[in-house]
Design a protein around this motif. Structure first.
Motif, short mmCIF file in Angstrom:
data_model
loop_
_atom_site.label_atom_id
_atom_site.label_comp_id
_atom_site.label_asym_id
_atom_site.label_seq_id
_atom_site.Cartn_x
_atom_site.Cartn_y
_atom_site.Cartn_z
N PHE A 256 -52.60 -5.61 -55.70
CA PHE A 256 -52.09 -5.17 -57.43
C PHE A 256 -51.93 -6.50 -57.86
N LYS A 257 -51.65 -6.14 -59.61
CA LYS A 257 -51.23 -7.67 -60.21
C LYS A 257 -49.70 -6.85 -61.24
N ALA A 258 -49.04 -7.83 -61.76
CA ALA A 258 -47.52 -7.90 -62.96
C ALA A 258 -48.32 -8.08 -63.91
N THR A 259 -47.47 -8.50 -65.13
CA THR A 259 -46.97 -9.27 -65.70
C THR A 259 -45.66 -9.01 -66.09
N LEU A 260 -44.78 -10.65 -66.03
CA LEU A 260 -43.35 -10.80 -66.60
C LEU A 260 -43.62 -10.45 -67.93
N ASN A 261 -42.31 -9.58 -68.93
CA ASN A 261 -42.46 -8.73 -69.74
C ASN A 261 -41.27 -9.47 -69.92
N ASP A 262 -41.26 -9.50 -72.14
CA ASP A 262 -39.99 -10.75 -72.96
C ASP A 262 -38.92 -9.92 -71.91
N ASN A 263 -38.41 -8.76 -71.36
CA ASN A 263 -37.11 -8.10 -70.81
C ASN A 263 -36.72 -9.39 -69.34
N ASN A 264 -38.29 -10.20 -68.76
CA ASN A 264 -37.54 -10.63 -67.36
C ASN A 264 -38.16 -9.61 -66.68
N HIS A 265 -38.86 -7.71 -67.00
CA HIS A 265 -38.97 -7.17 -65.78
C HIS A 265 -40.74 -7.40 -65.54
N TRP A 266 -41.01 -7.32 -64.57
CA TRP A 266 -42.62 -6.24 -64.30
C TRP A 266 -43.40 -5.64 -64.60
N ASP A 267 -44.23 -6.12 -64.91
CA ASP A 267 -45.32 -4.82 -66.37
C ASP A 267 -46.54 -5.20 -66.26
N ASP A 268 -47.17 -3.93 -66.84
CA ASP A 268 -48.61 -3.92 -67.09
C ASP A 268 -49.10 -4.18 -65.53
N VAL A 269 -48.29 -3.33 -64.10
CA VAL A 269 -49.48 -3.14 -63.34
C VAL A 269 -50.92 -2.89 -63.08
N GLU A 270 -51.32 -3.26 -62.50
CA GLU A 270 -52.87 -3.35 -62.34
C GLU A 270 -53.90 -3.31 -61.54
N SER A 271 -54.48 -2.67 -60.78
CA SER A 271 -55.35 -3.40 -59.40
C SER A 271 -56.23 -3.87 -59.98
N ILE A 272 -56.58 -5.19 -58.57
CA ILE A 272 -57.21 -6.23 -58.62
C ILE A 272 -58.97 -5.31 -58.79
N HIS A 273 -59.61 -6.26 -58.92
CA HIS A 273 -61.30 -5.16 -59.01
C HIS A 273 -61.86 -5.31 -58.34
#
Length: 655
Positions: A256-273
């Protein structure tokens, strides 16, 4: 082996026969075995087997239960009993038996069954690797290094493994979370945790990584992009609160892939294709440029039970299509837990190549560069103390801070799997040599020795003393260097060398040839000018092109010293008759003389004579049968040309 974590937590995609049915306990064991509850299975199967109820199917299941739970002594015992049954057995069990024996350090017996495995299927890469390196234990000893590994204070009595650094934190997987137990090993499901680096260099203050990442199922093995803003991690096939299984009812792993948000938390978790419900993807690692991700999978095209794959990371952050790294890395066994360091070296764990037992850590150095240039790759077992007879995996190193980590379930740990740290060893070499005259073998006092790098940049310089010795210390391992040696009246020489991968003293043989030689009557120009035999075609005496090159050297000396006279002497070996050899050598000597005359040397300065086989320099005579037991190299010593200085500047060579 602890394959419940190491190879996807997916029962290894093994296929077992379910046709055997005996008593109620055996049926119960088969059901629990298929449900992957191996600890309970082994207890039931063991009870049945110890009462004397055995079969190929039961012994396979019983031995596998111990094998996959890393109880190698018991696994070896029951695989051994399996081998005594006079029925056809899948050759894979030869391999597992050999691995179990290796893990209890019975290497002699292990090699016996690995040979049987290799003979049973000559196309299997694991068997071929064994056959090609039967002295693998000596090779592992050669690359092993003496440095300390430390069991981290943060380890618990459950599983802790799979480290990655993120800023000032150590990210790892652990069963310490206290959630629902996982049936395979009766430990809580894995979560990701972070430990903060302390002022003394240790790691503490362990915390749950992020509630957006950890779920009630397994999470493990993390990789970050170079900008620290994107994280890839491993998780069970569980997404948006949906838990999915394949057609056989097995829940696979996905990246899975996650992106660091402005609050320094990992967000937008998505399954790779390229994830799938039908196979597993796991254990990502990203190169320092952020252009490649490597991972383990059993997807279509896998050579064995799990392989290492690569995928491009495009400029927009999307991923390309996975590519299997092929047989230079993968075998029919298990390759997993890849790690690519900042220099492009690819580390991974495998039980398909020769090792000390269980999973061993291997490396292909300069992997990325060699793969791009399509150059051959050399696989190396990194040896002790990283590798042991047990499972060793999850290798990670930071070449900037010299910190290294790996996971092992070796004896002496705190729990199931433990994380170990080490300082990446500074592999330093010492190169030493003695500068000598090639002819006299005496040291050359005052010779200047310069150490240069591969690009000919000077690094250090020494003037040797009476003993001719030079020493350069603290050279890097596996690096190319150049030694340049200069001395008055000698030709300058250069020696290019590559330091070994293991710390040791490297001794070079440094010999110089006189560049300015005092010419005296009776000296042989052939030796002074390093002229080999003047070659003629078989049974002929016309000057060949390669011989003409050597005669030009003699011509240059004669032109430089107009008072010099020489005697040209031609010799043969003993083969053929003495009369024939004398006649042939006489013609060749005269042909050589005529060449020099034709090129401007007056005839009175040159004499020539053929001696045939009358002046042999060794005991390679052929009398009386014109035959000899001497080697071609020994005969070569007798087939020689001499250019003896008979007079120079009024001085004559005594006859």
């Amino acid at each position: 082996m602890k394959t419940h974590k190491i190879i996807y937590i997916l029962a290894l995609s093994l296929v077992f026969s379910s046709g055997y049915a005996q008593k109620g306990k055996i049926r119960q064991a088969t059901k629990e075995y298929d449900n992957l509850a191996y600890l309970k299975t082994s207890e039931i199967l063991l009870e049945v087997a110890e009462k004397g109820y055995t079969s190929v199917d039961l012994l396979q299941k019983l031995a596998n239960s111990f094998y996959f739970n890393n109880q190698m002594e018991e696994a070896a015992k029951w695989y051994g009993k399996l081998m005594t049954i006079n029925e056809n057995i899948d050759s894979e069990y030869y391999f597992r038996y050999a691995q179990a024996l290796k893990s209890v350090e019975n290497y002699t017996e292990s090699d016996k069954w690995m040979k049987k495995f290799a003979d049973s299927d000559r196309s299997d890469l694991r068997g071929r690797a064994f056959s090609s390196t039967v002295d693998y234990l000596a090779m592992i000893d050669e690359v092993s290094r003496a440095f300390e590994v430390n069991n981290l204070d943060l380890n618990t009595d459950v599983s802790d493994f799979g480290t990655t650094q993120y800023q000032n934190q150590l990210i790892f997987a652990s069963s310490r979370g206290g959630g629902k137990n996982y049936g395979w090993n009766e430990q809580p499901f894995l979560d990701l945790f972070s430990a903060e680096k302390q002022e003394n260099g240790t790691y503490g203050n362990v915390e749950n990584l992020d509630s957006n990442i950890n779920t009630k199922y397994h999470e493990s093995t993390v990789a970050f992009t170079p900008d620290d803003k994107v994280m890839y991690f491993t998780r069970n096939n569980y997404f948006n609160k949906k838990y999915k299984k394949d057609e056989d009812g097995t829940n696979r792993l996905k990246i899975f892939k996650a992106t660091l948000n402005d609050n320094n938390h990992w967000d937008d978790v998505e399954s790779i294709h390229f994830n799938s419900d039908a196979y597993s993807t796991a254990h990502p690692t990203i190169n320092v440029q952020g252009t490649k991700m490597y991972f383990a999978s059993d997807m279509l095209g896998t050579l064995g039970m799990s392989d290492i794959f690569e995928v491009d990371i495009k400029e927009d952050g999307s991923l390309g299509d996975p590519i299997n790294l092929g047989p230079s890395v993968n075998t029919e066994g298990q390759e997993t837990f890849p790690f690519i360091n900042s220099e492009g070296d690819l580390y991974f764990s495998s039980n398909g190549f020769n090792g000390l037992g269980g999973l061993d850590v291997f490396v292909v150095r300069d992997f990325e560069n060699k793969r791009e240039l399509k150059q051959p790759m050399a696989l190396e077992n990194i040896g002790r103390p990283i590798n042991s007879p047990m499972d060793d995996f999850g290798y990670y190193e930071n070449l900037g801070t010299k910190e290294g980590f790996f996971t092992s379930n070796r004896d002496g740990g705190k729990g199931d799997d433990d994380i170990y740290s080490f300082t990446v060893p500074e592999c330093e070499q010492t190169v030493e040599g003695v500068v000598r005259d090639r002819e006299t073998e005496t040291p050359i006092v005052g010779a200047k020795v310069t150490l240069l790098d591969a690009d000919s940049n000077a690094l250090n310089q020494q003037i040797v003393g009476a003993d001719g010795v030079y020493t350069f210390e603290k050279l890097a391992c596996e690096k190319e260097y150049l030694i340049r040696i200069e001395a008055d009246t000698y030709a300058t020489v250069e020696q290019r060398f590559t330091t070994p991968k293991k710390r040791q003293k490297l001794e070079l043989k440094s010999v110089l040839v006189k560049d300015e030689i005092e010419l005296e009557p009776c000296a042989d120009l052939a030796k002074i000018l390093d002229i080999p035999i003047i070659y003629f075609d078989f049974d002929k005496f016309n000057i060949r092109r390669d011989a003409e090159l050597e005669l030009q050297k003699v011509l240059a000396v004669l032109n430089k010293y107009p008072t010099m006279t020489i005697d040209i002497r031609s010799h043969t070996d003993c083969r053929a008759t003495a009369a024939y050899n004398e006649r042939l050598s006489e013609n060749r000597a005269k042909s050589t003389r005529q060449y020099l005359i034709d090129n401007g040397i007056t005839a009175v300065r040159l004499t020539a004579k053929g001696y045939g086989e009358s002046r042999l320099v060794n005991d390679c005579g052929c009398e009386p049968t014109n035959d000899s037991a001497c080697s071609e190299a020994e005969h070569q010593l007798n087939r020689r040309s001499e250019f003896i200085i008979t007079s120079l500047n009024g001085k004559k060579c005594p006859k």
